[in-house]
Scaffold this motif. Structure first.
Motif, PDB file in Angstrom:
ATOM      1  N   MET A 180       0.804  -1.150   0.075  1.00 49.19           N
ATOM      2  CA  MET A 180      -0.064   0.098   0.161  1.00 49.19           C
ATOM      3  C   MET A 180       0.798   1.172  -0.104  1.00 49.19           C
ATOM      4  O   MET A 180       0.577   2.345  -0.471  1.00 49.19           O
ATOM      5  N   GLY A 181       1.897   1.203   0.510  1.00 47.13           N
ATOM      6  CA  GLY A 181       2.916   2.347   0.612  1.00 47.13           C
ATOM      7  C   GLY A 181       3.635   2.756  -0.655  1.00 47.13           C
ATOM      8  O   GLY A 181       4.076   3.772  -0.637  1.00 47.13           O
ATOM      9  N   PHE A 195       5.636   8.989  -1.826  1.00 51.10           N
ATOM     10  CA  PHE A 195       5.323   7.911  -1.450  1.00 51.10           C
ATOM     11  C   PHE A 195       5.333   7.549   0.064  1.00 51.10           C
ATOM     12  O   PHE A 195       6.329   7.962   0.542  1.00 51.10           O
ATOM     13  N   ALA A 196       4.358   6.818   0.576  1.00 46.89           N
ATOM     14  CA  ALA A 196       4.406   6.349   2.082  1.00 46.89           C
ATOM     15  C   ALA A 196       5.613   5.761   2.602  1.00 46.89           C
ATOM     16  O   ALA A 196       6.395   6.006   3.619  1.00 46.89           O
ATOM     17  N   ASN A 197       6.008   5.036   1.845  1.00 40.25           N
ATOM     18  CA  ASN A 197       7.242   4.028   2.166  1.00 40.25           C
ATOM     19  C   ASN A 197       8.482   4.723   2.450  1.00 40.25           C
ATOM     20  O   ASN A 197       9.130   4.861   3.576  1.00 40.25           O
ATOM     21  N   ASP A 198       8.764   5.819   1.454  1.00 47.30           N
ATOM     22  CA  ASP A 198       9.955   6.598   1.714  1.00 47.30           C
ATOM     23  C   ASP A 198       9.675   7.531   2.699  1.00 47.30           C
ATOM     24  O   ASP A 198      10.675   8.033   3.557  1.00 47.30           O
ATOM     25  N   VAL A 199       8.543   8.311   2.873  1.00 45.46           N
ATOM     26  CA  VAL A 199       8.419   9.430   4.020  1.00 45.46           C
ATOM     27  C   VAL A 199       8.358   8.683   5.170  1.00 45.46           C
ATOM     28  O   VAL A 199       8.979   9.456   6.089  1.00 45.46           O
ATOM     29  N   PHE A 200       7.894   7.506   5.407  1.00 44.37           N
ATOM     30  CA  PHE A 200       7.792   6.761   6.687  1.00 44.37           C
ATOM     31  C   PHE A 200       9.391   6.697   7.261  1.00 44.37           C
ATOM     32  O   PHE A 200       9.539   6.982   8.304  1.00 44.37           O
ATOM     33  N   VAL A 201      10.070   5.970   6.304  1.00 47.97           N
ATOM     34  CA  VAL A 201      11.397   5.901   6.649  1.00 47.97           C
ATOM     35  C   VAL A 201      12.150   7.050   7.097  1.00 47.97           C
ATOM     36  O   VAL A 201      12.991   7.082   8.082  1.00 47.97           O
ATOM     37  N   ASP A 202      11.950   8.119   6.299  1.00 47.55           N
ATOM     38  CA  ASP A 202      12.475   9.560   6.603  1.00 47.55           C
ATOM     39  C   ASP A 202      12.292  10.087   7.872  1.00 47.55           C
ATOM     40  O   ASP A 202      12.949  10.754   8.485  1.00 47.55           O
ATOM     41  N   THR A 203      11.007   9.657   8.234  1.00 52.41           N
ATOM     42  CA  THR A 203      10.429  10.450   9.613  1.00 52.41           C
ATOM     43  C   THR A 203      11.344   9.905  10.659  1.00 52.41           C
ATOM     44  O   THR A 203      11.693  10.490  11.405  1.00 52.41           O
ATOM     45  N   TRP A 204      11.689   8.511  10.292  1.00 55.80           N
ATOM     46  CA  TRP A 204      12.171   7.920  11.598  1.00 55.80           C
ATOM     47  C   TRP A 204      13.795   8.202  11.747  1.00 55.80           C
ATOM     48  O   TRP A 204      14.264   8.945  12.579  1.00 55.80           O
ATOM     49  N   LEU A 205      14.477   8.787  10.569  1.00 48.75           N
ATOM     50  CA  LEU A 205      15.772   8.959  10.342  1.00 48.75           C
ATOM     51  C   LEU A 205      15.917  10.716  10.655  1.00 48.75           C
ATOM     52  O   LEU A 205      17.093  11.063  11.124  1.00 48.75           O
ATOM     53  N   LYS A 206      14.924  11.326  10.193  1.00 45.03           N
ATOM     54  CA  LYS A 206      14.869  12.800  10.187  1.00 45.03           C
ATOM     55  C   LYS A 206      14.481  13.338  11.540  1.00 45.03           C
ATOM     56  O   LYS A 206      14.825  14.049  12.330  1.00 45.03           O
ATOM     57  N   ASP A 207      13.065  13.081  11.487  1.00 42.74           N
ATOM     58  CA  ASP A 207      12.270  13.848  12.773  1.00 42.74           C
ATOM     59  C   ASP A 207      12.795  13.073  13.982  1.00 42.74           C
ATOM     60  O   ASP A 207      12.375  13.687  14.854  1.00 42.74           O
ATOM     61  N   LEU A 208      13.394  12.093  14.014  1.00 41.06           N
ATOM     62  CA  LEU A 208      13.978  11.630  15.464  1.00 41.06           C
ATOM     63  C   LEU A 208      15.331  12.134  15.630  1.00 41.06           C
ATOM     64  O   LEU A 208      16.101  11.545  16.538  1.00 41.06           O
ATOM     65  N   ASP A 209      15.802  13.040  14.872  1.00 38.25           N
ATOM     66  CA  ASP A 209      16.870  13.886  15.248  1.00 38.25           C
ATOM     67  C   ASP A 209      18.241  12.944  15.132  1.00 38.25           C
ATOM     68  O   ASP A 209      19.223  13.330  15.836  1.00 38.25           O
ATOM     69  N   PHE A 210      18.275  12.247  14.047  1.00 39.56           N
ATOM     70  CA  PHE A 210      19.267  11.313  13.754  1.00 39.56           C
ATOM     71  C   PHE A 210      20.494  12.121  13.456  1.00 39.56           C
ATOM     72  O   PHE A 210      21.644  11.776  13.385  1.00 39.56           O
TER      73      PHE A 210
END
Length: 228
Positions: A180-181, A195-210
């Motif tokens: 679905m992503g 695309f949800a798949n890409d944004v979802f992973v980016d959320t973890w790596l970016k918004d979680l301040d990595f």
């Protein structure tokens, strides 16, 4: 803080009646729309807004029934990535949270691995998540745009169950969510499709301040050690 915005179907799922009294984990939302809460976060009285960077992660929870089995669809408001799994015990938010986090981390690790993310980076992102998101809230509130995407997921879920068999195992749910992503999405305020798949992973790596810089990993226990 995790914020679960529940559609009418999800509100019913999280509510139980005992001795004539309706019991529910839901509480009134601080704003009419999720967009307002994203723009101006308001925290419950017992939550320190400054704790864990005052971060809120909004999800929309929906519940559907296919062949007499209930499924929960939990969609990330920003990425529109949708976790799909069998409904947990009705009215039990703890049971829901345990399954939600298990599925969310499994989906992230699967996608991160496919995207070529280093396993240490992925483990660090999960560690950041565990540090930041220690509280949650449930609100009876939906979103028209997200609901449209949830309806699309529900349609494909029904087709999958009737044509290829019911989804029952964790790996089947991950495969379905990833499938679905892959569909291009659009949403108000976005300049182009995503695309949800890409944004979802980016959320973890970016918004979680990595990207803040190197971390002291001396005492970090990597989750990958337990997967071997």
């Amino acid at each position: 803080m995790l914020v679960f915005n529940c559609t009418k179907a999800a509100v019913e799922f999280f509510s139980v009646t005992r001795k004539g009294e309706v019991l529910s984990c839901l509480e009134p939302a601080p704003h009419k729309t999720i967009a307002e809460s994203v723009a101006t976060p308001i925290f419950p009285a017992d939550v320190d807004p400054q704790e864990h960077d005052g971060t809120q992660w909004h999800w929309v929870v929906h519940c559907v029934t296919v062949k007499r089995k209930k499924y929960l669809l939990v969609m990330d408001y920003v990425s529109r990535y949708c976790l799909t799994f069998l409904a947990t015990k009705k009215g039990d938010e703890i049971d829901f949270l345990n399954m939600f986090e298990k599925m969310m981390v499994s989906n992230f690790m699967f996608l991160a691995n496919r995207k070529g993310v280093d396993s240490i980076e992925a483990d660090l992102a999960i560690a950041r998540y565990n540090d930041k998101y220690t509280t949650c809230a449930f609100h009876p509130r939906g979103d028209r745009s997200v609901q449209g995407h949830l309806n699309e997921v529900a349609w494909h879920l029904e087709q999958q169950c009737y044509e290829d068999g019911m989804l029952l195992m964790p790996n089947e749910f991950i495969d379905f969510s990833v499938f679905m992503g892959k569909f291009p999405r659009n949403a108000k305020g976005r300049s182009s499709h995503f695309f949800a798949n890409d944004v979802f992973v980016d959320t973890w790596l970016k918004d979680l301040d990595f990207d803040e810089g190197p971390l002291d990993t001396t005492n970090l226990v990597y989750l990958s050690n337990y997967r071997k």
